[in-house]
Design an enzyme around this catalytic site. Structure first.
Site, PDB file in Angstrom:
ATOM      1  N   ASN A   9       0.681  -0.726  -0.064  1.00  0.00           N
ATOM      2  CA  ASN A   9      -0.321   0.419  -0.357  1.00  0.00           C
ATOM      3  C   ASN A   9       0.642   1.142  -0.294  1.00  0.00           C
ATOM      4  OD1 ASN A   9      -1.374   1.858   0.273  1.00  0.00           O
ATOM      5  ND2 ASN A   9      -2.654   1.366   2.005  1.00  0.00           N
ATOM      6  N   TRP A  10       1.218   1.477  -0.887  1.00  0.00           N
ATOM      7  CA  TRP A  10       1.626   3.195  -0.626  1.00  0.00           C
ATOM      8  C   TRP A  10       1.480   3.857  -0.684  1.00  0.00           C
ATOM      9  CZ3 TRP A  10       3.880   3.312  -6.916  1.00  0.00           C
ATOM     10  CH2 TRP A  10       4.535   2.227  -7.343  1.00  0.00           C
ATOM     11  N   LYS A  11       0.153   4.249  -0.266  1.00  0.00           N
ATOM     12  CA  LYS A  11      -0.242   5.668   0.075  1.00  0.00           C
ATOM     13  C   LYS A  11      -0.321   6.211  -0.562  1.00  0.00           C
ATOM     14  CE  LYS A  11      -0.069   2.938   4.456  1.00  0.00           C
ATOM     15  NZ  LYS A  11      -0.407   3.123   6.197  1.00  0.00           N
ATOM     16  N   HIS A  97      -9.219   1.362   5.143  1.00  0.00           N
ATOM     17  CA  HIS A  97      -8.213   1.431   5.642  1.00  0.00           C
ATOM     18  C   HIS A  97      -8.287   2.207   7.052  1.00  0.00           C
ATOM     19  CE1 HIS A  97      -4.074   2.528   6.778  1.00  0.00           C
ATOM     20  NE2 HIS A  97      -3.584   1.415   6.282  1.00  0.00           N
ATOM     21  N   GLU A  99      -6.777   4.418   8.252  1.00  0.00           N
ATOM     22  CA  GLU A  99      -6.322   5.718   8.135  1.00  0.00           C
ATOM     23  C   GLU A  99      -7.600   6.556   6.877  1.00  0.00           C
ATOM     24  OE1 GLU A  99      -2.328   5.689   5.389  1.00  0.00           O
ATOM     25  OE2 GLU A  99      -2.153   4.944   7.311  1.00  0.00           O
ATOM     26  N   GLU A 169      -4.785  -4.643  11.200  1.00  0.00           N
ATOM     27  CA  GLU A 169      -4.009  -3.571  10.668  1.00  0.00           C
ATOM     28  C   GLU A 169      -4.294  -2.662  12.037  1.00  0.00           C
ATOM     29  OE1 GLU A 169      -2.025  -2.279   6.545  1.00  0.00           O
ATOM     30  OE2 GLU A 169      -3.846  -1.123   7.168  1.00  0.00           O
ATOM     31  N   GLY A 175       2.741   2.163  11.091  1.00  0.00           N
ATOM     32  CA  GLY A 175       4.307   3.314  10.600  1.00  0.00           C
ATOM     33  C   GLY A 175       4.548   3.816  11.826  1.00  0.00           C
ATOM     34  N   SER A 215       3.927  -1.801  10.395  1.00  0.00           N
ATOM     35  CA  SER A 215       5.271  -2.136  10.322  1.00  0.00           C
ATOM     36  C   SER A 215       5.494  -3.898  10.257  1.00  0.00           C
ATOM     37  CB  SER A 215       5.734  -2.041  11.789  1.00  0.00           C
ATOM     38  OG  SER A 215       5.042  -0.352  12.439  1.00  0.00           O
ATOM     39  N   GLY A 236       2.730  -1.182   4.139  1.00  0.00           N
ATOM     40  CA  GLY A 236       2.662   0.196   4.035  1.00  0.00           C
ATOM     41  C   GLY A 236       4.240   1.170   3.656  1.00  0.00           C
ATOM     42  N   GLY A 237       5.126   0.945   4.740  1.00  0.00           N
ATOM     43  CA  GLY A 237       6.619   2.139   4.471  1.00  0.00           C
ATOM     44  C   GLY A 237       7.200   0.730   3.970  1.00  0.00           C
TER      45      GLY A 237
HETATM   46  P1  13P Z   1       2.949   0.063   7.447  1.00  0.00           P
HETATM   47  O1  13P Z   1       3.872  -0.717   7.818  1.00  0.00           O
HETATM   48  O2  13P Z   1       3.926   2.064   7.157  1.00  0.00           O
HETATM   49  O3  13P Z   1       3.340   0.026   9.638  1.00  0.00           O
HETATM   50  O4  13P Z   1       1.823   0.541   7.137  1.00  0.00           O
HETATM   51  C1  13P Z   1       0.539  -0.925   7.636  1.00  0.00           C
HETATM   52  C2  13P Z   1      -0.766   0.037   6.800  1.00  0.00           C
HETATM   53  O5  13P Z   1      -1.012   0.482   6.802  1.00  0.00           O
HETATM   54  C3  13P Z   1      -0.643  -0.698   5.837  1.00  0.00           C
HETATM   55  O6  13P Z   1      -1.941  -0.669   4.776  1.00  0.00           O
END
Ligand code: 13P
Length: 254
Positions: A9-11, A97, A99, A169, A175, A215, A236-237
């Site tokens: 997920n590149w956000k 998600h 967010e 999640e 993050g 993470s 994510g990251g």
């Molecule tokens: P991180 O891997 O950066 O913690 O993010 C997880 C995430 O929100 C994937 O959708």
């Protein structure tokens, strides 16, 4: 046997040029891996989905997007419909998600509608659930996740639910560098699978892919993915760095 999935997920990250370089590096890296019984899904921002899809025609991965409108079509400025996504040969969509739940006030009702819309157009929803830190601390995390799964998904019938991927999640692990332990992840995934078995049946519960997100890094992926109910990750990251993402894909064993 249920499908193992590693999704990135590149956000809201990367310029177009950076995204192009990233997908090219990931695509090259994937060519070197044995990907039998696991699927890699890249979820770039909408604007780059076509560019990423072009790579997916030649390399072994699928494409997803990070949101979908709950409306069918029409005067909804700024929205992107499931029909549009389907027409671009994109197969996955992240729904709910944390967010989007937090910053864009997406309610359970909206998420149920988005899930319906995605399924109606043959897209696979990656439906996210997960508790905030406070619920983990006051030990209401099972209740919270149950409510999210029930309200977002349990209106689906047996044929529909089979096409859903669930991603657990925990919000406190997103993050933050703080990962759920492999025991915490396994416990919640097993709980979700039990909910599915109780609502549908064991066979269906055993077929549904449940991803862990929060993470995930190359150094913790192997132990998380070794848990019996953890069927892969939503990253994510670490999905923004080709080497890290490839190492995480490689950490998912048969
Ligand atoms: P991180 O891997 O950066 O913690 O993010 C997880 C995430 O929100 C994937 O959708």
């Amino acid at each position: 046997m249920r499908k193992k999935i590693i999704a990135g997920n590149w956000k809201m990250n990367k310029t177009f040029q950076e995204a192009d370089e990233l997908v090219e590096s990931i695509a090259q890296g994937l060519k070197e891996l044995n990907l039998s019984n696991k699927e890699v899904v890249l979820c770039p921002p909408f604007l780059y989905a076509e560019m990423v899809s072009d790579y997916a025609e030649e390399y072994p991965f699928s494409v997803g997007v990070q949101n979908v409108s709950e409306y069918k079509r029409g005067a909804y400025t700024g929205e992107v419909s499931a029909e549009m996504i389907q027409s671009m040969d994109i197969n996955y969509v992240i729904i709910g998600h944390s967010e989007r739940r937090a910053y864009f006030h997406e309610s359970d009702d909206m998420l149920a509608g988005k899930t319906d819309r995605a399924l109606a157009y043959g897209l696979t929803p990656i439906f996210c659930c997960g508790e905030q830190l406070e619920s983990r601390k006051d030990e209401t995390h099972f209740e919270v996740v149950k409510a999210q799964v029930v309200d977002g998904l349990f209106h689906l019938d047996k044929d529909e639910i089979k096409h859903v991927v669930i991603a657990y999640e925990p919000v406190w692990a997103i993050g933050t560098g703080e990962t759920a332990s492999k025991e915490q992840a396994q416990e919640m995934h097993k709980f979700i699978r039990k909910l599915l078995a109780a609502k549908y049946n064991q066979e269906i519960a055993d077929e549904i892919t449940i991803l862990y997100g929060g993470s995930v890094k190359p150094d913790n992926a192997i132990e998380l993915f070794a848990e019996p109910d953890v069927d892969g990750g939503l990253i994510g990251g670490a999905s923004l760095k080709a080497d890290d993402f490839i190492a995480i894909v490689d950490a998912m064993k048969e």
